[in-house]
Design an enzyme around this catalytic site. Structure first.
Site, PDB file in Angstrom:
ATOM      1  N   ASP A  62     -48.423 -56.974  59.034  1.00 31.29           N
ATOM      2  CA  ASP A  62     -48.015 -56.401  57.993  1.00 31.29           C
ATOM      3  C   ASP A  62     -48.842 -56.586  56.517  1.00 31.29           C
ATOM      4  O   ASP A  62     -48.973 -57.688  56.133  1.00 31.29           O
ATOM      5  CB  ASP A  62     -46.781 -56.998  57.496  1.00 31.29           C
ATOM      6  N   SER A 141     -54.525 -40.848  47.019  1.00 28.13           N
ATOM      7  CA  SER A 141     -53.974 -39.319  47.408  1.00 28.13           C
ATOM      8  C   SER A 141     -54.192 -38.544  46.414  1.00 28.13           C
ATOM      9  O   SER A 141     -54.286 -38.789  45.315  1.00 28.13           O
ATOM     10  CB  SER A 141     -52.359 -39.598  47.708  1.00 28.13           C
ATOM     11  N   TYR A 154     -44.209 -42.948  46.204  1.00 25.72           N
ATOM     12  CA  TYR A 154     -45.504 -42.916  46.648  1.00 25.72           C
ATOM     13  C   TYR A 154     -46.414 -42.353  45.458  1.00 25.72           C
ATOM     14  O   TYR A 154     -47.632 -42.973  45.365  1.00 25.72           O
ATOM     15  CB  TYR A 154     -45.210 -41.553  47.693  1.00 25.72           C
ATOM     16  N   LYS A 158     -49.745 -44.203  44.650  1.00 23.05           N
ATOM     17  CA  LYS A 158     -51.143 -43.793  44.678  1.00 23.05           C
ATOM     18  C   LYS A 158     -51.829 -43.672  43.225  1.00 23.05           C
ATOM     19  O   LYS A 158     -53.143 -44.063  43.325  1.00 23.05           O
ATOM     20  CB  LYS A 158     -50.977 -42.392  45.398  1.00 23.05           C
TER      21      LYS A 158
HETATM   22  P1  NAI Z   1     -50.077 -42.415  59.365  1.00 22.51           P
HETATM   23  O1  NAI Z   1     -48.694 -42.642  59.438  1.00 22.51           O
HETATM   24  O2  NAI Z   1     -50.657 -41.518  60.760  1.00 22.51           O
HETATM   25  O3  NAI Z   1     -51.006 -43.825  59.629  1.00 22.51           O
HETATM   26  C1  NAI Z   1     -50.366 -45.001  58.832  1.00 22.51           C
HETATM   27  C2  NAI Z   1     -50.534 -46.118  59.600  1.00 22.51           C
HETATM   28  O4  NAI Z   1     -50.413 -47.311  58.720  1.00 22.51           O
HETATM   29  C3  NAI Z   1     -49.820 -46.422  60.666  1.00 22.51           C
HETATM   30  O5  NAI Z   1     -50.465 -46.673  61.860  1.00 22.51           O
HETATM   31  C4  NAI Z   1     -48.677 -47.427  60.542  1.00 22.51           C
HETATM   32  O6  NAI Z   1     -48.154 -48.337  61.667  1.00 22.51           O
HETATM   33  C5  NAI Z   1     -49.450 -48.380  59.503  1.00 22.51           C
HETATM   34  N1  NAI Z   1     -48.802 -48.946  58.485  1.00 22.51           N
HETATM   35  C6  NAI Z   1     -47.392 -48.671  57.751  1.00 22.51           C
HETATM   36  N2  NAI Z   1     -47.039 -49.793  57.266  1.00 22.51           N
HETATM   37  C7  NAI Z   1     -48.042 -50.778  57.436  1.00 22.51           C
HETATM   38  C8  NAI Z   1     -47.942 -52.228  57.164  1.00 22.51           C
HETATM   39  N3  NAI Z   1     -46.945 -52.843  56.366  1.00 22.51           N
HETATM   40  N4  NAI Z   1     -48.838 -53.070  57.654  1.00 22.51           N
HETATM   41  C9  NAI Z   1     -49.929 -52.561  58.546  1.00 22.51           C
HETATM   42  N5  NAI Z   1     -50.124 -51.039  58.756  1.00 22.51           N
HETATM   43  C10 NAI Z   1     -48.969 -50.445  58.426  1.00 22.51           C
HETATM   44  O7  NAI Z   1     -50.625 -41.851  58.214  1.00 22.51           O
HETATM   45  P2  NAI Z   1     -52.135 -41.311  57.879  1.00 22.51           P
HETATM   46  O8  NAI Z   1     -51.944 -39.995  57.256  1.00 22.51           O
HETATM   47  O9  NAI Z   1     -52.958 -41.580  58.436  1.00 22.51           O
HETATM   48  O10 NAI Z   1     -52.133 -42.230  56.492  1.00 22.51           O
HETATM   49  C11 NAI Z   1     -53.145 -43.056  56.161  1.00 22.51           C
HETATM   50  C12 NAI Z   1     -53.370 -43.145  54.682  1.00 22.51           C
HETATM   51  O11 NAI Z   1     -53.569 -41.946  54.034  1.00 22.51           O
HETATM   52  C13 NAI Z   1     -51.964 -43.530  53.876  1.00 22.51           C
HETATM   53  O12 NAI Z   1     -52.313 -44.319  52.670  1.00 22.51           O
HETATM   54  C14 NAI Z   1     -51.636 -42.237  53.411  1.00 22.51           C
HETATM   55  O13 NAI Z   1     -50.606 -42.416  52.110  1.00 22.51           O
HETATM   56  C15 NAI Z   1     -52.685 -41.551  53.116  1.00 22.51           C
HETATM   57  N6  NAI Z   1     -52.695 -40.081  52.745  1.00 22.51           N
HETATM   58  C16 NAI Z   1     -52.165 -39.266  54.051  1.00 22.51           C
HETATM   59  C17 NAI Z   1     -52.124 -37.837  53.852  1.00 22.51           C
HETATM   60  C18 NAI Z   1     -51.713 -36.962  54.642  1.00 22.51           C
HETATM   61  O14 NAI Z   1     -51.508 -35.854  54.274  1.00 22.51           O
HETATM   62  N7  NAI Z   1     -51.763 -37.309  55.825  1.00 22.51           N
HETATM   63  C19 NAI Z   1     -52.642 -37.424  52.106  1.00 22.51           C
HETATM   64  C20 NAI Z   1     -52.956 -38.047  51.486  1.00 22.51           C
HETATM   65  C21 NAI Z   1     -53.051 -39.854  51.519  1.00 22.51           C
END
Ligand code: NAI
Length: 252
Positions: A62, A141, A154, A158
């Site tokens: 975490d 973001s 959020y 960010k």
């Molecule tokens: P996702 O939900 O596919 O991946 C996020 C990952 O972070 C998941 O595998 C989850 O298990 C892990 N996670 C969550 N809480 C955690 C914790 N406390 N400790 C360790 N791991 C943890 O989402 P995505 O899209 O790949 O997001 C990655 C980053 O990109 C995030 O920071 C998100 O805010 C950012 N982002 C995503 C956008 C989108 O449209 N998908 C747009 C802009 C930013």
């Protein structure tokens, strides 16, 4: 191979952007620690990377916990012998206004999205500095650069990531450590589907709206990964404190 002999940590490595980036870093020669709250999913990404002939380890953690971050850094150093690249990417979103957000939810979003980066830097910067430098990339973001509706915690978190990145770059540039943020627009991952669900909106309609930008489509995780690989590599050797936007023109 742009990252040969580099040792990398990727948080949120089991998610959409994290998985694609862990694969891309490994394909450029880096050894990668795939860190995620979901340990099984992290191990599945590690298996994919190993199947492709590259080196990776999985660490369940975490990222909001200091003990977990210390364990992640110690495990990576023990396995690989150092840390050259960190992609602080784990993140969560809550689609609520200030009125709808509980203080506990606010703290959780800041714990995962912001405190995690502070903690990782606290423990990894001394290692990078002793080795003569490194590259840290933080996932911000588009909503960290401008506001967005019904995502108060959020957007605030960010914005903090973007400005913390600049502050880190100022403090640790003299030690040879570059710190940049990559700021995606809507990317085709589980997070977008989660948002549609939180808002009670039809997923297909929500995804179609995400494509409403100059390039007429949402982004793919590999397109964020490509930017991260560049920021991790020596090709970006004079880039620090920057907020790189990768969003198909959504900010314009
Ligand atoms: P996702 O939900 O596919 O991946 C996020 C990952 O972070 C998941 O595998 C989850 O298990 C892990 N996670 C969550 N809480 C955690 C914790 N406390 N400790 C360790 N791991 C943890 O989402 P995505 O899209 O790949 O997001 C990655 C980053 O990109 C995030 O920071 C998100 O805010 C950012 N982002 C995503 C956008 C989108 O449209 N998908 C747009 C802009 C930013």
């Amino acid at each position: 191979m742009r990252l040969e002999h580099k040792k990398a940590i990727v948080t949120g490595g089991a998610g959409g952007i994290g998985r694609a980036t862990a694969m891309a870093l490994a394909a450029e020669g880096a050894e990668v620690a795939v860190v995620d709250l979901n340990g099984e999913a992290a191990d599945a990404v590690v298996a994919e990377i190993r199947d492709a002939g590259f080196r990776a380890i999985g660490v369940q953690a975490d990222v909001s916990s200091e003990a977990d971050i210390e364990r992640v850094v110690a495990t990576t150093v023990a396995e690989f012998g150092g840390v050259d690249v960190v992609f602080n990417n784990a993140g969560i979103i809550r689609r609520t206004t200030a009125v709808e957000t509980s203080a506990e939810e606010w703290d959780r979003v800041f714990g995962v999205n912001v405190r995690s980066i502070f903690l990782m830097c606290k423990h990894v910067v001394p290692i990078m500095a002793a080795a003569g430098g490194g590259s840290i990339i933080n996932t911000g973001s588009g909503w960290g650069l401008k506001g967005g509706g019904r995502a108060i915690s959020y957007c605030a978190s960010k914005g903090a990531v973007v400005n913390m990145t600049r502050a880190l770059a100022i403090d640790h540039g003299p030690q040879g450590i570059r710190v940049n943020s990559v700021n995606p627009g809507d990317v085709n991952t589980g997070m977008l589907r989660d948002e549609a669900q939180q808002l009670g909106e039809d997923t297909a309609a929500f995804l179609a709206e995400a494509a409403d930008r100059p390039l007429r489509r949402m982004g793919e995780p590999r397109e964020i990964a490509a930017a991260v690989v560049w920021l991790a590599s020596d090709e970006s050797s004079y880039v620090t404190g920057s907020a790189l936007v990768v969003d198909g023109g959504g900010i314009a």
